[in-house]
Design a protein around this motif. Structure first.
Motif, PDB file in Angstrom:
ATOM      1  N   SER A  58       0.845  -1.191   0.000  1.00 19.84           N
ATOM      2  CA  SER A  58       0.000   0.000   0.000  1.00 19.84           C
ATOM      3  C   SER A  58       0.879   1.238   0.000  1.00 19.84           C
ATOM      4  O   SER A  58       1.888   1.289   0.713  1.00 19.84           O
ATOM      5  N   SER A  59       0.499   2.236  -0.785  1.00 21.44           N
ATOM      6  CA  SER A  59       1.262   3.489  -0.785  1.00 21.44           C
ATOM      7  C   SER A  59       1.170   4.193   0.566  1.00 21.44           C
ATOM      8  O   SER A  59       1.971   5.083   0.852  1.00 21.44           O
ATOM      9  N   ALA A  60       0.214   3.771   1.411  1.00 21.97           N
ATOM     10  CA  ALA A  60       0.108   4.332   2.757  1.00 21.97           C
ATOM     11  C   ALA A  60       1.147   3.747   3.704  1.00 21.97           C
ATOM     12  O   ALA A  60       1.364   4.295   4.791  1.00 21.97           O
ATOM     13  N   HIS A  61       1.783   2.643   3.319  1.00 16.91           N
ATOM     14  CA  HIS A  61       2.804   1.990   4.152  1.00 16.91           C
ATOM     15  C   HIS A  61       4.079   1.799   3.318  1.00 16.91           C
ATOM     16  O   HIS A  61       4.495   0.666   3.060  1.00 16.91           O
ATOM     17  N   PRO A  62       4.725   2.881   2.888  1.00 14.74           N
ATOM     18  CA  PRO A  62       5.856   2.766   1.953  1.00 14.74           C
ATOM     19  C   PRO A  62       7.071   2.044   2.513  1.00 14.74           C
ATOM     20  O   PRO A  62       7.892   1.525   1.739  1.00 14.74           O
ATOM     21  N   ASN A  63       7.213   1.975   3.834  1.00 17.39           N
ATOM     22  CA  ASN A  63       8.412   1.361   4.417  1.00 17.39           C
ATOM     23  C   ASN A  63       8.479  -0.147   4.196  1.00 17.39           C
ATOM     24  O   ASN A  63       9.549  -0.749   4.344  1.00 17.39           O
ATOM     25  N   LEU A  64       7.350  -0.771   3.844  1.00 24.86           N
ATOM     26  CA  LEU A  64       7.365  -2.220   3.650  1.00 24.86           C
ATOM     27  C   LEU A  64       8.263  -2.614   2.481  1.00 24.86           C
ATOM     28  O   LEU A  64       8.896  -3.673   2.498  1.00 24.86           O
ATOM     29  N   ARG A  65       8.349  -1.771   1.463  1.00 22.50           N
ATOM     30  CA  ARG A  65       9.245  -2.072   0.332  1.00 22.50           C
ATOM     31  C   ARG A  65      10.690  -2.194   0.794  1.00 22.50           C
ATOM     32  O   ARG A  65      11.430  -3.071   0.340  1.00 22.50           O
ATOM     33  N   GLY A  66      11.084  -1.315   1.697  1.00 17.75           N
ATOM     34  CA  GLY A  66      12.443  -1.378   2.211  1.00 17.75           C
ATOM     35  C   GLY A  66      12.705  -2.648   2.998  1.00 17.75           C
ATOM     36  O   GLY A  66      13.790  -3.237   2.894  1.00 17.75           O
ATOM     37  N   VAL A  67      11.716  -3.095   3.772  1.00 18.34           N
ATOM     38  CA  VAL A  67      11.847  -4.351   4.527  1.00 18.34           C
ATOM     39  C   VAL A  67      12.035  -5.520   3.568  1.00 18.34           C
ATOM     40  O   VAL A  67      12.877  -6.403   3.790  1.00 18.34           O
ATOM     41  N   ILE A  68      11.247  -5.521   2.498  1.00 17.71           N
ATOM     42  CA  ILE A  68      11.345  -6.600   1.502  1.00 17.71           C
ATOM     43  C   ILE A  68      12.709  -6.588   0.828  1.00 17.71           C
ATOM     44  O   ILE A  68      13.349  -7.633   0.656  1.00 17.71           O
ATOM     45  N   ASN A  69      13.180  -5.417   0.445  1.00 21.97           N
ATOM     46  CA  ASN A  69      14.493  -5.313  -0.205  1.00 21.97           C
ATOM     47  C   ASN A  69      15.608  -5.739   0.747  1.00 21.97           C
ATOM     48  O   ASN A  69      16.547  -6.446   0.334  1.00 21.97           O
ATOM     49  N   ASP A  70      15.521  -5.327   2.003  1.00 22.50           N
ATOM     50  CA  ASP A  70      16.551  -5.691   2.982  1.00 22.50           C
ATOM     51  C   ASP A  70      16.589  -7.198   3.223  1.00 22.50           C
ATOM     52  O   ASP A  70      17.635  -7.749   3.601  1.00 22.50           O
ATOM     53  N   ALA A  71      15.458  -7.876   3.001  1.00 28.30           N
ATOM     54  CA  ALA A  71      15.381  -9.326   3.190  1.00 28.30           C
ATOM     55  C   ALA A  71      15.822 -10.091   1.946  1.00 28.30           C
ATOM     56  O   ALA A  71      15.728 -11.321   1.920  1.00 28.30           O
ATOM     57  N   ALA A  72      16.305  -9.368   0.925  1.00 24.75           N
ATOM     58  CA  ALA A  72      16.756  -9.979  -0.335  1.00 24.75           C
ATOM     59  C   ALA A  72      15.622 -10.744  -1.019  1.00 24.75           C
ATOM     60  O   ALA A  72      15.827 -11.826  -1.565  1.00 24.75           O
ATOM     61  N   LEU A  73      14.429 -10.155  -0.965  1.00 24.94           N
ATOM     62  CA  LEU A  73      13.278 -10.728  -1.653  1.00 24.94           C
ATOM     63  C   LEU A  73      12.864  -9.826  -2.804  1.00 24.94           C
ATOM     64  O   LEU A  73      13.160  -8.628  -2.821  1.00 24.94           O
ATOM     65  N   GLU A  74      12.168 -10.432  -3.745  1.00 25.27           N
ATOM     66  CA  GLU A  74      11.674  -9.700  -4.908  1.00 25.27           C
ATOM     67  C   GLU A  74      10.147  -9.718  -4.894  1.00 25.27           C
ATOM     68  O   GLU A  74       9.535 -10.778  -4.771  1.00 25.27           O
ATOM     69  N   PHE A  75       9.544  -8.534  -5.003  1.00 25.69           N
ATOM     70  CA  PHE A  75       8.096  -8.423  -5.094  1.00 25.69           C
ATOM     71  C   PHE A  75       7.704  -8.244  -6.551  1.00 25.69           C
ATOM     72  O   PHE A  75       8.180  -7.331  -7.221  1.00 25.69           O
ATOM     73  N   THR A  76       6.824  -9.139  -7.034  1.00 26.64           N
ATOM     74  CA  THR A  76       6.335  -9.052  -8.404  1.00 26.64           C
ATOM     75  C   THR A  76       4.872  -8.645  -8.368  1.00 26.64           C
ATOM     76  O   THR A  76       4.018  -9.417  -7.912  1.00 26.64           O
ATOM     77  N   PRO A  77       4.539  -7.425  -8.818  1.00 24.84           N
ATOM     78  CA  PRO A  77       3.139  -7.002  -8.802  1.00 24.84           C
ATOM     79  C   PRO A  77       2.338  -7.731  -9.876  1.00 24.84           C
ATOM     80  O   PRO A  77       2.843  -8.016 -10.956  1.00 24.84           O
ATOM     81  N   VAL A  78       1.092  -8.043  -9.553  1.00 28.47           N
ATOM     82  CA  VAL A  78       0.193  -8.718 -10.490  1.00 28.47           C
ATOM     83  C   VAL A  78      -0.983  -7.824 -10.858  1.00 28.47           C
ATOM     84  O   VAL A  78      -1.421  -7.785 -12.000  1.00 28.47           O
ATOM     85  N   ALA A  79      -1.494  -7.088  -9.882  1.00 24.15           N
ATOM     86  CA  ALA A  79      -2.647  -6.220 -10.131  1.00 24.15           C
ATOM     87  C   ALA A  79      -2.535  -4.970  -9.270  1.00 24.15           C
ATOM     88  O   ALA A  79      -2.028  -5.014  -8.146  1.00 24.15           O
ATOM     89  N   THR A  80      -2.999  -3.858  -9.807  1.00 24.52           N
ATOM     90  CA  THR A  80      -3.046  -2.599  -9.075  1.00 24.52           C
ATOM     91  C   THR A  80      -4.498  -2.184  -8.915  1.00 24.52           C
ATOM     92  O   THR A  80      -5.285  -2.260  -9.859  1.00 24.52           O
ATOM     93  N   THR A  81      -4.848  -1.748  -7.710  1.00 21.05           N
ATOM     94  CA  THR A  81      -6.227  -1.365  -7.453  1.00 21.05           C
ATOM     95  C   THR A  81      -6.252  -0.262  -6.404  1.00 21.05           C
ATOM     96  O   THR A  81      -5.204   0.267  -6.021  1.00 21.05           O
ATOM     97  N   ALA A  82      -7.441   0.093  -5.953  1.00 14.24           N
ATOM     98  CA  ALA A  82      -7.617   1.137  -4.952  1.00 14.24           C
ATOM     99  C   ALA A  82      -8.307   0.548  -3.726  1.00 14.24           C
ATOM    100  O   ALA A  82      -8.982  -0.475  -3.823  1.00 14.24           O
ATOM    101  N   PRO A  83      -8.151   1.185  -2.567  1.00  9.59           N
ATOM    102  CA  PRO A  83      -8.793   0.656  -1.357  1.00  9.59           C
ATOM    103  C   PRO A  83     -10.314   0.634  -1.486  1.00  9.59           C
ATOM    104  O   PRO A  83     -10.915   1.516  -2.106  1.00  9.59           O
ATOM    105  N   ARG A  84     -10.917  -0.393  -0.884  1.00  6.25           N
ATOM    106  CA  ARG A  84     -12.364  -0.477  -0.803  1.00  6.25           C
ATOM    107  C   ARG A  84     -12.753  -0.830   0.630  1.00  6.25           C
ATOM    108  O   ARG A  84     -11.990  -1.464   1.351  1.00  6.25           O
ATOM    109  N   ILE A  85     -13.928  -0.395   0.998  1.00  7.90           N
ATOM    110  CA  ILE A  85     -14.479  -0.715   2.298  1.00  7.90           C
ATOM    111  C   ILE A  85     -15.152  -2.084   2.221  1.00  7.90           C
ATOM    112  O   ILE A  85     -15.953  -2.328   1.317  1.00  7.90           O
ATOM    113  N   VAL A  86     -14.803  -2.983   3.131  1.00 10.06           N
ATOM    114  CA  VAL A  86     -15.493  -4.267   3.253  1.00 10.06           C
ATOM    115  C   VAL A  86     -16.458  -4.141   4.424  1.00 10.06           C
ATOM    116  O   VAL A  86     -16.049  -3.816   5.546  1.00 10.06           O
ATOM    117  N   LEU A  87     -17.725  -4.386   4.166  1.00 11.57           N
ATOM    118  CA  LEU A  87     -18.764  -4.182   5.177  1.00 11.57           C
ATOM    119  C   LEU A  87     -19.913  -5.152   4.922  1.00 11.57           C
ATOM    120  O   LEU A  87     -19.952  -5.806   3.869  1.00 11.57           O
TER     121      LEU A  87
END
Length: 214
Positions: A58-87
C-alpha cells in the motif's frame, strides 16, 4: 508427489488459487497454505519454508518495500487497485456510492493483528486514525463474522472471491488517493520451480479476474 508451500496474508484469492491449483494438478500432491502475519510471510520466504509469499503493498505503508528489499526478496506485482471498504451486504452505507472515513467513524473498525510489529506490516490499505471503536483480530473468518455481527468494516483491496464471505459481505469504494499493489514474493534472483511457477500462473489468473477497478 508434487510439493508446494505458500505463505499469504489473509486473502481469499490465495485460497481460491490453491483450490484451483489442486483441481488442475494430476496425480498426488502435498500443498501447504499458511494464512499468517505479514512479517511471517516475509520470514517464510527468506527461510525457504515457503517458495512463494502473497502480499499487498500500500502506498500508505511505503516502508514495507524497504523491509522486503533488505530481506533480499523480490516483489512481483500482479494487479493494481484502490482501497475499498469491506462491510456487511446489508450495511446502512452499502449503497454503492463512494464513502469517506468520516461517514464510517461511528462504526467498528476491524483489522488483522500483526503483533509487536511496525505499522508498515499492516494488511489493511490504510488505518482510519479517528475511528472510535477498534477490534484487532488474527483470523480471517473471525473478522468476517465480526464485521457482519457488529455492522463493522475493514479497508482492503475489496476482492471477495470465496464462498464463505458471499453474500454476507459487500464492498464500497473509499475516497482515497492510496494505491494498492497485489502480488507475490520470491527470493531475489531465484527462478521458481516448475510447481511454483504453475501456482504463480494460477494465482495471476485468479487475481486478475477478481480485482475490482473503480
Amino acid at each position: 508427489m508434487e510439493t508446494l508451500n505458500v505463505s499469504t496474508q489473509h486473502y481469499l484469492f490465495t485460497v481460491q488459487s490453491i483450490a484451483r491449483f489442486a483441481m488442475e494438478t494430476e496425480g498426488d500432491y502435498y500443498l501447504q497454505l499458511r494464512d499468517t502475519r505479514t512479517r511471517d510471510v516475509i520470514d517464510d520466504v527468506v527461510s525457504g519454508a515457503s517458495e512463494v509469499g502473497v502480499i499487498m503493498l500500500s502506498s500508505a505503508h511505503p516502508n514495507l518495500r524497504g523491509v522486503i528489499n533488505d530481506a533480499a526478496l523480490e516483489f512481483t506485482p500482479v494487479a493494481t487497485t484502490a482501497p475499498r471498504i469491506v462491510l456487511p451486504a446489508n450495511h446502512p452505507l452499502a449503497n454503492g456510492k463512494v464513502l469517506t472515513l468520516d461517514e464510517l467513524a461511528d462504526y467498528p473498525y476491524l483489522y488483522f493483528d500483526q503483533g509487536p510489529a511496525a505499522d508498515c506490516f499492516a494488511e489493511e490499505a490504510l488505518f482510519p486514525h479517528d475511528c472510535k471503536r477498534v477490534i484487532s483480530c488474527s483470523d480471517r473468518a473471525a473478522i468476517s463474522e465480526l464485521i457482519v455481527a457488529l455492522n463493522g468494516y475493514t479497508i482492503s483491496s475489496g476482492i471477495l472471491v470465496g464462498r464463505t464471505d458471499l453474500p454476507t459481505l459487500g464492498t464500497a469504494p473509499l475516497e482515497s488517493d492510496v494505491t494498492l499493489e497485489l502480488g507475490y514474493l520470491t527470493k531475489y534472483g531465484s527462478e521458481p520451480t516448475e510447481v511454483a511457477q504453475r501456482f504463480i500462473d494460477t494465482f495471476k489468473d485468479v487475481l486478475k479476474s477478481s480485482v475490482v477497478l473503480d
